[in-house]
Scaffold this motif. Structure first.
Motif, short mmCIF file in Angstrom:
data_model
loop_
_atom_site.label_atom_id
_atom_site.label_comp_id
_atom_site.label_asym_id
_atom_site.label_seq_id
_atom_site.Cartn_x
_atom_site.Cartn_y
_atom_site.Cartn_z
N CYS A 106 0.82 -1.21 0.00
CA CYS A 106 0.00 0.00 0.00
C CYS A 106 0.85 1.26 0.00
O CYS A 106 0.48 2.28 -0.57
CB CYS A 106 -0.93 0.03 1.23
N LEU A 107 2.00 1.19 0.66
CA LEU A 107 2.79 2.40 0.85
C LEU A 107 3.80 2.68 -0.26
O LEU A 107 4.13 3.83 -0.53
CB LEU A 107 3.54 2.33 2.18
N VAL A 108 4.28 1.59 -0.93
CA VAL A 108 5.35 1.80 -1.91
C VAL A 108 4.97 2.80 -3.02
O VAL A 108 5.75 3.70 -3.31
CB VAL A 108 5.82 0.45 -2.49
N PRO A 109 3.77 2.69 -3.62
CA PRO A 109 3.44 3.67 -4.66
C PRO A 109 3.48 5.10 -4.15
O PRO A 109 3.97 6.01 -4.81
CB PRO A 109 2.02 3.29 -5.07
N LEU A 110 3.00 5.26 -2.92
CA LEU A 110 2.99 6.60 -2.32
C LEU A 110 4.41 7.09 -2.12
O LEU A 110 4.75 8.24 -2.43
CB LEU A 110 2.26 6.51 -0.98
N SER A 133 -4.45 1.46 9.75
CA SER A 133 -4.46 2.78 9.13
C SER A 133 -3.77 2.74 7.78
O SER A 133 -4.23 3.35 6.82
CB SER A 133 -3.74 3.81 10.01
N VAL A 134 -2.64 2.02 7.73
CA VAL A 134 -1.86 1.99 6.49
C VAL A 134 -2.66 1.35 5.35
O VAL A 134 -2.75 1.89 4.25
CB VAL A 134 -0.53 1.23 6.71
N ILE A 135 -3.29 0.19 5.63
CA ILE A 135 -3.94 -0.49 4.51
C ILE A 135 -5.29 0.14 4.17
O ILE A 135 -5.84 -0.10 3.11
CB ILE A 135 -4.14 -2.00 4.79
N PHE A 136 -5.80 0.99 5.04
CA PHE A 136 -7.06 1.69 4.77
C PHE A 136 -6.81 2.93 3.92
O PHE A 136 -7.69 3.42 3.21
CB PHE A 136 -7.69 2.07 6.12
N PHE A 137 -5.57 3.43 3.97
CA PHE A 137 -5.30 4.72 3.34
C PHE A 137 -5.59 4.78 1.84
O PHE A 137 -6.14 5.77 1.35
CB PHE A 137 -3.86 5.16 3.62
N PRO A 138 -5.24 3.74 1.06
CA PRO A 138 -5.45 3.85 -0.40
C PRO A 138 -6.87 4.22 -0.80
O PRO A 138 -7.09 4.80 -1.85
CB PRO A 138 -5.09 2.45 -0.91
N GLN A 167 -6.80 -0.58 -3.64
CA GLN A 167 -7.68 0.52 -3.25
C GLN A 167 -8.69 0.09 -2.17
O GLN A 167 -8.97 0.83 -1.24
CB GLN A 167 -8.43 1.00 -4.50
N LEU A 168 -9.26 -1.12 -2.31
CA LEU A 168 -10.40 -1.49 -1.48
C LEU A 168 -10.11 -2.59 -0.45
O LEU A 168 -10.96 -2.85 0.41
CB LEU A 168 -11.56 -1.96 -2.37
N GLY A 169 -8.94 -3.23 -0.52
CA GLY A 169 -8.65 -4.32 0.41
C GLY A 169 -8.79 -3.87 1.86
O GLY A 169 -9.50 -4.50 2.66
N GLY A 170 -8.15 -2.77 2.21
CA GLY A 170 -8.19 -2.29 3.58
C GLY A 170 -9.59 -1.85 3.98
O GLY A 170 -10.07 -2.15 5.08
N TYR A 171 -10.26 -1.15 3.08
CA TYR A 171 -11.62 -0.68 3.33
C TYR A 171 -12.55 -1.85 3.64
O TYR A 171 -13.29 -1.84 4.61
CB TYR A 171 -12.10 0.08 2.09
N THR A 172 -12.48 -2.89 2.80
CA THR A 172 -13.35 -4.04 3.01
C THR A 172 -12.99 -4.75 4.32
O THR A 172 -13.88 -5.25 5.01
CB THR A 172 -13.20 -5.03 1.84
N SER A 173 -11.70 -4.78 4.65
CA SER A 173 -11.31 -5.47 5.88
C SER A 173 -11.90 -4.77 7.10
O SER A 173 -12.20 -5.42 8.11
CB SER A 173 -9.78 -5.55 6.00
N VAL A 174 -12.10 -3.45 7.02
CA VAL A 174 -12.71 -2.73 8.15
C VAL A 174 -14.12 -3.24 8.39
O VAL A 174 -14.54 -3.45 9.53
CB VAL A 174 -12.72 -1.20 7.88
#
Lengths: 284, 319
Positions: free
Chosen positions: A19-23, B124-129, B187-194
């Motif tokens: 998730c972070l690498v592209p950013l 937080s990290v995986i939700f950010f995208p 984009q949605l992996g983190g969102y769905t996990s929430v």
């Protein structure tokens, strides 16, 4: 540690990196000298370090214009959205005879059926005449039926006793809404505000349709112009020597500055988003 | 609800329920919202008459001459219809399946991470995208696949490290359904996990304690307790996703593909097709007809989804 737990730690950490690498590549690219970017096409470490793109952007006019447009759309849009969403949601939640139920259906039908792009386009350009107005990017997004219903379900959990007490004390409907309901609803108002604000900040489709004057472009649209036409990048910092402009580095720097506000607000706002999704998922 | 203060002496005040003045006040409160729905949600529905007209700007929406079903025939006869309809459904199915699966697996795994701060940080990290705009995603993807100015990019550099040939991704339509699916998972992996994590927290601790006494491993518990108990949530999300199946994710796809015609055979969905025919060709009648076709079929999908979902969980439906 159990094997599954160990696997979990590793996988989640890897996904986090994914998730972070592209950013990170965008940030690193924005700080890397144009000579390297032109050679490799990307950069993982800001080597050689350069602030040239930021200098150009901060001395030029288009970044400022972009921020003004984006801020106007986001701030005005969010205020309008929160007010109208809360108001109509309260009237639905009030369960008024002959009003609330028809209003529910009225707000629900557009979730099932919509007129599509062409009538919408004609409405905004021909009927409302909003071409090249920021309101063409605000009004179409003003209400999200889904968020109305999330708000309704929040309002319906409000303790009836408080409202009854207010009524006995002689408070009118407006007073109840503004002085009792709204102050008790800060959590949901925060959720609404954040969802709407991110939507407005990231919006670019309506801009693509209705804005043609580059001076009015919000940040997302400036970026869109940069990717659809690399030569546009050269003209970006109009005040500086355009011929020498680091086009690639500028593209990265502009991206950083576009995501920047969200990135800064994110640590504080994240818990509200989680709350909003949870509310929506269980009640929606 | 019937407890309303008596407003003796006021004109029009009723003894029972809300006074008509109060009703009026509340209706006024809802008025901006009602006006918005009339203009922006119901207005375009009226404008759909354009789909049955040979539209021209001069005569306007209602003045243009009728032409029956010609607009529909034009779209359905063109070779594009089958392609864009297939792409819309196929891509949506891929996106839905992949992001739900990723969300489920991430939720199960996040649930194993006991350390509070680290878990919160990763969440937080995986939700950010989810909050990154489509245009920014498009730029990130360019950097990774082709590099700015088409000079390689991260993936190609990695390929050359292991001695594989470079790929010019932006001229390779076959790869794009999968590339877009990866983007969607990002984009949605983190969102769905929430969503799944919220459902996991509502599972009673006692079930796990009982399993622990019986000597079940964490993996066994995840597989035999958590997953089955998450199935209703999963099913609802599938149903909702299927309901949206006829509406392509315009923003992400258009931001990434732009007007790169080479990729259209595998990436062009109804929404991008409609957008292009409006912007480039300016054919209002045909475009409106496609839009109406999409709305009607989409309505069937959504309505079916709502009905199925109601059977799943009666209490959660809106009406």
């Amino acid at each position: 540690m159990e094997p599954f737990a160990a696997v979990s730690y590793v996988t989640v950490t890897l996904f986090g990196l994914f998730c972070l690498v592209p950013l990170w590549m965008i940030v690193a690219g924005s700080l890397t000298d144009e000579s390297v970017l032109g050679l490799n096409g990307y950069s993982l470490f800001p080597q050689p370090f350069s602030l040239r793109a930021y200098e150009l952007l901060f001395t030029g006019q288009s970044l400022l214009n972009g921020y003004i447009a984006s801020l106007f759309i986001t701030v005005v849009g969010t205020i309008l959205s929160i007010s109208c969403t809360a108001a109509i949601a309260w009237v639905i939640a009030r369960r008024l005879p002959f009003i609330s139920r028809p209003l529910t259906i009225f707000a629900y039908v557009p979730m099932l059926f919509n007129g599509g792009l062409v009538p919408f386009y004609l409405l905004v350009t021909q009927v409302l005449g909003l071409t090249n107005s920021w309101f063409a990017m605000i009004l179409p997004l003003m209400l999200a039926p889904f968020l109305i219903f999330v708000t309704v379900s929040f309002f319906r959990q409000m303790p009836e006793e408080i409202l009854d007490a207010a009524r006995i004390d002689g408070a009118g409907e407006l007073r109840i809404f503004f002085q009792i309901v709204l102050p008790l609803s800060k959590p949901i108002l925060a959720v609404l505000g954040l969802f709407y604000a991110v939507t407005y900040w990231n919006e670019w489709f309506t801009g693509l349709l209705f804005l043609t004057d580059p001076d009015k472009f919000p940040l997302q649209l400036i970026l869109q112009n940069l990717i659809s036409n690399v030569t546009n990048a050269a003209s970006l910092p109009s005040s500086a020597g355009a011929a020498m402009a680091p086009v690639y580095q500028l593209r990265f720097a502009m991206t950083v500055l576009t995501v920047g506000p969200i990135l800064l607000a994110y640590p504080f706002a994240q818990r509200f988003f989680v709350k909003g999704i949870t509310l929506g998922a269980t009640k929606g | 609800m019937t407890v309303t203060k008596p407003r003796a002496g006021r004109t029009g005040a009723r003894r029972h329920g809300l006074s008509s003045r109060d009703s009026l006040v509340l209706l006024l409160l809802a008025l901006p919202g009602i006006a918005w729905f009339l203009v922006f949600a119901y207005g375009p529905m009226v404008g759909l008459v354009v789909a049955f007209k040979a539209f021209n700007i001069r005569d306007g929406i209602f003045g243009s001459p009728w032409n029956g079903l010609a607009n529909f025939r034009y779209f359905l006869m063109s070779g594009d219809a089958a392609t864009v309809v297939f792409n819309t459904v196929f891509l949506n199915a891929l996106f839905l399946g992949a992001s739900l699966l990723a969300g489920l697996v991430l939720a199960l795994m996040l649930n194993e991470i006991r350390g509070g701060p680290y878990r919160r940080f990763m969440q937080s990290v995986i939700f950010f995208p989810y909050f990154v705009s489509p245009i920014v995603i498009s730029i990130m993807l360019q950097v990774i696949l082709s590099g700015v100015g088409g000079r390689g990019g991260l993936v190609n550099n990695l390929l050359s490290v292991v001695d594989l040939p470079q790929v010019s991704w932006y001229t390779e339509p076959g790869a794009w359904p999968w590339i877009l699916t990866i983007v969607k998972v990002w984009q949605l992996g983190g969102y769905t996990s929430v969503i799944f994590l919220a459902a996991i927290t509502s599972i009673s601790e006692e079930v796990y304690e009982a399993a622990e006494i019986d000597g079940a491993s964490r993996w066994r518990m995840a597989l035999s307790i958590t997953v089955p108990l998450l199935l209703p949530t999963f099913a609802v999300l599938v149903v909702l996703g299927v309901g949206r199946m006829f509406f392509g994710d315009f923003a992400t796809i258009y931001a990434i593909v732009q007007d790169n015609g080479v990729l259209f055979p595998t990436t062009d969905v109804i929404d991008t097709y409609v957008f292009r025919s409006l912007r480039m060709i300016g054919d209002f009648g045909t475009t409106a007809a496609i839009g109406l076709f999409q709305s009607v079929v989409g309505f069937v999908f959504v309505a079916a989804a709502v009905l199925v979902q109601r059977r799943f969980q009666k209490e959660s439906s809106i009406l």
